[in-house]
Design a protein around this motif. Structure first.
Motif, PDB file in Angstrom:
ATOM      1  N   SER A  16      10.192   5.212   4.483  1.00  0.00           N
ATOM      2  CA  SER A  16       9.590   5.244   5.823  1.00  0.00           C
ATOM      3  C   SER A  16      10.099   6.446   6.619  1.00  0.00           C
ATOM      4  O   SER A  16      11.224   6.901   6.451  1.00  0.00           O
ATOM      5  CB  SER A  16       9.929   3.956   6.567  1.00  0.00           C
ATOM      6  N   GLY A  17       9.212   6.966   7.447  1.00  0.00           N
ATOM      7  CA  GLY A  17       9.608   8.040   8.357  1.00  0.00           C
ATOM      8  C   GLY A  17       9.634   9.419   7.727  1.00  0.00           C
ATOM      9  O   GLY A  17      10.029  10.401   8.351  1.00  0.00           O
ATOM     10  N   THR A  18       9.189   9.529   6.468  1.00  0.00           N
ATOM     11  CA  THR A  18       9.199  10.857   5.830  1.00  0.00           C
ATOM     12  C   THR A  18       7.965  11.663   6.220  1.00  0.00           C
ATOM     13  O   THR A  18       7.865  12.838   5.894  1.00  0.00           O
ATOM     14  CB  THR A  18       9.220  10.722   4.287  1.00  0.00           C
ATOM     15  N   GLY A  19       7.025  10.988   6.892  1.00  0.00           N
ATOM     16  CA  GLY A  19       5.853  11.721   7.355  1.00  0.00           C
ATOM     17  C   GLY A  19       4.620  11.533   6.486  1.00  0.00           C
ATOM     18  O   GLY A  19       3.680  12.312   6.535  1.00  0.00           O
ATOM     19  N   LYS A  20       4.619  10.462   5.691  1.00  0.00           N
ATOM     20  CA  LYS A  20       3.474  10.232   4.783  1.00  0.00           C
ATOM     21  C   LYS A  20       2.167  10.118   5.550  1.00  0.00           C
ATOM     22  O   LYS A  20       1.189  10.781   5.241  1.00  0.00           O
ATOM     23  CB  LYS A  20       3.693   8.973   3.974  1.00  0.00           C
ATOM     24  N   SER A  21       2.149   9.233   6.572  1.00  0.00           N
ATOM     25  CA  SER A  21       0.882   8.989   7.277  1.00  0.00           C
ATOM     26  C   SER A  21       0.399  10.267   7.968  1.00  0.00           C
ATOM     27  O   SER A  21      -0.756  10.652   7.836  1.00  0.00           O
ATOM     28  CB  SER A  21       1.061   7.889   8.342  1.00  0.00           C
ATOM     29  N   SER A  22       1.315  10.927   8.668  1.00  0.00           N
ATOM     30  CA  SER A  22       0.928  12.153   9.403  1.00  0.00           C
ATOM     31  C   SER A  22       0.412  13.203   8.430  1.00  0.00           C
ATOM     32  O   SER A  22      -0.602  13.839   8.650  1.00  0.00           O
ATOM     33  CB  SER A  22       2.143  12.716  10.147  1.00  0.00           C
ATOM     34  N   ALA A  23       1.120  13.357   7.316  1.00  0.00           N
ATOM     35  CA  ALA A  23       0.727  14.387   6.345  1.00  0.00           C
ATOM     36  C   ALA A  23      -0.569  13.996   5.645  1.00  0.00           C
ATOM     37  O   ALA A  23      -1.473  14.824   5.478  1.00  0.00           O
ATOM     38  CB  ALA A  23       1.849  14.558   5.322  1.00  0.00           C
ATOM     39  N   GLN A 163      15.270   9.688  13.646  1.00  0.00           N
ATOM     40  CA  GLN A 163      14.956  10.392  14.903  1.00  0.00           C
ATOM     41  C   GLN A 163      13.433  10.464  15.094  1.00  0.00           C
ATOM     42  O   GLN A 163      12.916  10.210  16.181  1.00  0.00           O
ATOM     43  CB  GLN A 163      15.556  11.807  14.880  1.00  0.00           C
ATOM     44  N   ARG A 164      12.714  10.782  14.002  1.00  0.00           N
ATOM     45  CA  ARG A 164      11.255  10.868  14.116  1.00  0.00           C
ATOM     46  C   ARG A 164      10.653   9.517  14.521  1.00  0.00           C
ATOM     47  O   ARG A 164       9.813   9.420  15.400  1.00  0.00           O
ATOM     48  CB  ARG A 164      10.659  11.298  12.772  1.00  0.00           C
ATOM     49  N   ARG A 165      11.122   8.457  13.832  1.00  0.00           N
ATOM     50  CA  ARG A 165      10.565   7.132  14.101  1.00  0.00           C
ATOM     51  C   ARG A 165      10.888   6.701  15.527  1.00  0.00           C
ATOM     52  O   ARG A 165      10.044   6.159  16.244  1.00  0.00           O
ATOM     53  CB  ARG A 165      11.118   6.153  13.053  1.00  0.00           C
ATOM     54  N   ALA A 166      12.123   7.012  15.978  1.00  0.00           N
ATOM     55  CA  ALA A 166      12.522   6.606  17.343  1.00  0.00           C
ATOM     56  C   ALA A 166      11.658   7.324  18.374  1.00  0.00           C
ATOM     57  O   ALA A 166      11.180   6.724  19.335  1.00  0.00           O
ATOM     58  CB  ALA A 166      14.010   6.911  17.562  1.00  0.00           C
ATOM     59  N   SER A 213      13.476  19.722   6.901  1.00  0.00           N
ATOM     60  CA  SER A 213      13.495  20.911   7.770  1.00  0.00           C
ATOM     61  C   SER A 213      12.101  21.533   7.918  1.00  0.00           C
ATOM     62  O   SER A 213      11.970  22.692   8.296  1.00  0.00           O
ATOM     63  CB  SER A 213      14.460  21.945   7.174  1.00  0.00           C
ATOM     64  N   LEU A 214      11.082  20.730   7.615  1.00  0.00           N
ATOM     65  CA  LEU A 214       9.704  21.229   7.793  1.00  0.00           C
ATOM     66  C   LEU A 214       9.073  20.533   8.998  1.00  0.00           C
ATOM     67  O   LEU A 214       9.308  19.336   9.211  1.00  0.00           O
ATOM     68  CB  LEU A 214       8.866  20.916   6.546  1.00  0.00           C
ATOM     69  N   ASP A 215       8.256  21.262   9.753  1.00  0.00           N
ATOM     70  CA  ASP A 215       7.489  20.560  10.796  1.00  0.00           C
ATOM     71  C   ASP A 215       6.168  20.109  10.161  1.00  0.00           C
ATOM     72  O   ASP A 215       5.911  20.371   8.988  1.00  0.00           O
ATOM     73  CB  ASP A 215       7.259  21.467  12.019  1.00  0.00           C
TER      74      ASP A 215
HETATM   75  N1  LIG Z   1       7.860  17.025   9.252  1.00  0.00           N
HETATM   76  C1  LIG Z   1       7.917  16.394  10.433  1.00  0.00           C
HETATM   77  N2  LIG Z   1       8.537  16.950  11.476  1.00  0.00           N
HETATM   78  C2  LIG Z   1       8.618  16.325  12.659  1.00  0.00           C
HETATM   79  N3  LIG Z   1       8.069  15.108  12.923  1.00  0.00           N
HETATM   80  C3  LIG Z   1       7.433  14.504  11.902  1.00  0.00           C
HETATM   81  C4  LIG Z   1       7.310  15.099  10.617  1.00  0.00           C
HETATM   82  N4  LIG Z   1       6.617  14.245   9.816  1.00  0.00           N
HETATM   83  C5  LIG Z   1       6.316  13.176  10.573  1.00  0.00           C
HETATM   84  N5  LIG Z   1       6.787  13.320  11.824  1.00  0.00           N
HETATM   85  C6  LIG Z   1       6.688  12.346  12.905  1.00  0.00           C
HETATM   86  O1  LIG Z   1       7.528  11.266  12.542  1.00  0.00           O
HETATM   87  C7  LIG Z   1       6.898  10.006  12.864  1.00  0.00           C
HETATM   88  C8  LIG Z   1       6.751   9.193  11.600  1.00  0.00           C
HETATM   89  O2  LIG Z   1       5.805   9.855  10.768  1.00  0.00           O
HETATM   90  P1  LIG Z   1       4.853   9.002   9.801  1.00  0.00           P
HETATM   91  O3  LIG Z   1       4.408   7.753  10.489  1.00  0.00           O
HETATM   92  O4  LIG Z   1       3.828   9.932   9.264  1.00  0.00           O
HETATM   93  O5  LIG Z   1       5.904   8.615   8.663  1.00  0.00           O
HETATM   94  P2  LIG Z   1       5.641   7.635   7.427  1.00  0.00           P
HETATM   95  O6  LIG Z   1       6.367   8.180   6.257  1.00  0.00           O
HETATM   96  O7  LIG Z   1       4.196   7.362   7.277  1.00  0.00           O
HETATM   97  O8  LIG Z   1       6.369   6.331   7.936  1.00  0.00           O
HETATM   98  P3  LIG Z   1       6.009   4.838   7.459  1.00  0.00           P
HETATM   99  O9  LIG Z   1       5.995   4.855   5.963  1.00  0.00           O
HETATM  100  O10 LIG Z   1       7.096   4.000   8.052  1.00  0.00           O
HETATM  101  O11 LIG Z   1       4.644   4.573   8.042  1.00  0.00           O
HETATM  102  C9  LIG Z   1       5.569  10.361  13.516  1.00  0.00           C
HETATM  103  O12 LIG Z   1       5.739  10.369  14.936  1.00  0.00           O
HETATM  104  C10 LIG Z   1       5.295  11.778  13.044  1.00  0.00           C
HETATM  105  O13 LIG Z   1       4.527  12.506  13.987  1.00  0.00           O
END
Ligand SMILES: Nc1ncnc2c1ncn2[C@@H]1O[C@H](COP(=O)(O)OP(=O)(O)OP(=O)(O)O)[C@@H](O)[C@H]1O
Ligand SMILES: Nc1ccn([C@@H]2O[C@H](COP(=O)(O)O)[C@@H](O)[C@H]2O)c(=O)n1
Length: 239
Positions: A16-23, A163-166, A213-215
């Motif tokens: 969780s929080g690695t950015g899967k959904s956003s990416a 930090q991202r999730r918070a 370290s990637l946005d």
């Molecule tokens: N590379 C990144 N840099 C900065 N912020 C990020 C990055 N990737 C994701 N975020 C932010 O972090 C938060 C969590 O991202 P996201 O929901 O995509 O994660 P996830 O892996 O899908 O988490 P989960 O599996 O719990 O749903 C979101 O607010 C997103 O905008």
């Protein structure tokens, strides 16, 4: 929506929080592909379990609730809806109660059998209608779509993920601190990685992508590059 530029399935797994959904959403939108958030499906079943007053640890009762739930998961990256028993629950499934219940609920084998079958049906329909789909979760590359054209396992250090999730929780009006989120991230990772059925782990043929370290733009660029190197991007055809 006709065929986009992606051919086949891109699987995005990771904790969780690695950015899967956003990416995943951004990649699907960039390539005119469909998008499937499998975590939302498990969260919706966990919500149904809580609404039924069933203990999330009671596997038998949880399976009964899952079988009876009317769940529709959309595949539009611009607007991915989760409809449970006729109502959109996209916001409710991200609350703390569901986040606590979803780990034991997703460890129930019958729940996984049911949802994996539905996920495969959504994938098949998306391939027929759009040519490509980006699917995110924990077991996409290992179980749901083992033949995916590209499997990426996203990682990031726990502090960055917390930090991202918070920040995300605060932006959504949910009270949150990095320490509490770090504890939740670690709890869910431990649960998902050690469960007997479909544990969270990278597929043997997955590419690991550390997003610490990637946005968001950097992650998207890296994923598009991987798609193109794998020969999964075609010039958009009409229709
Ligand atoms: N590379 C990144 N840099 C900065 N912020 C990020 C990055 N990737 C994701 N975020 C932010 O972090 C938060 C969590 O991202 P996201 O929901 O995509 O994660 P996830 O892996 O899908 O988490 P989960 O599996 O719990 O749903 C979101 O607010 C997103 O905008
Ligand atoms: N393919 C999947 C996707 C999710 N889970 C479980 O659901 C929880 C919530 O997922 P998010 O992506 O919304 O955080 C997750 O912690 C897993 O327990 C799963 O088992 N398989």
């Amino acid at each position: 929506m006709g065929h986009g530029e992606l051919r086949g399935v891109v699987a995005l797994d990771g904790p969780s929080g690695t950015g899967k959904s956003s990416a995943a959403r951004r990649l699907a939108a960039a390539l005119g592909a469909r998008y499937l958030d499998t975590g939302a499906m498990y969260r919706a079943i966990a919500l149904a379990v809580l609404r039924a007053g069933v203990d999330p640890e009671d596997a038998e009762r949880v399976a009964e609730v899952a079988r009876a739930a009317a769940l529709e998961q959309g595949d539009d990256p611009e607007r991915s809806t989760t409809v449970l028993d006729g109502a959109d629950v996209g916001a409710e499934i991200r609350g703390p109660e569901v986040t606590l219940a979803v780990s034991p609920v997703s460890a129930v084998p019958q729940v996984r059998e049911l949802l994996v079958a539905r996920q495969r049906a959504i994938i098949a329909a998306a391939l027929a209608e759009a040519g490509g789909i980006v699917v995110e979760g924990r077991d996409i590359g290992t179980v749901v779509a083992p033949d995916a054209g590209l499997k990426v396992y996203l990682t990031a250090d726990a502090q960055a993920r917390a930090q991202r999730r918070a920040r995300q929780d605060s932006a959504s009006g949910r009270a949150s601190t990095v320490d509490a989120t770090l504890a939740d991230v670690r709890r869910r990772d431990a649960y998902d990685s050690t469960r007997a059925v479909s544990p969270l782990r990278p597929a043997a043929d997955a590419v690991e992508l550390d997003t610490t370290s990637l946005d968001l733009k950097g992650v998207l660029a890296a994923l598009v590059d991987l798609v193109e190197r794998r020969g999964l991007r075609v010039v958009a055809v009409g229709g």
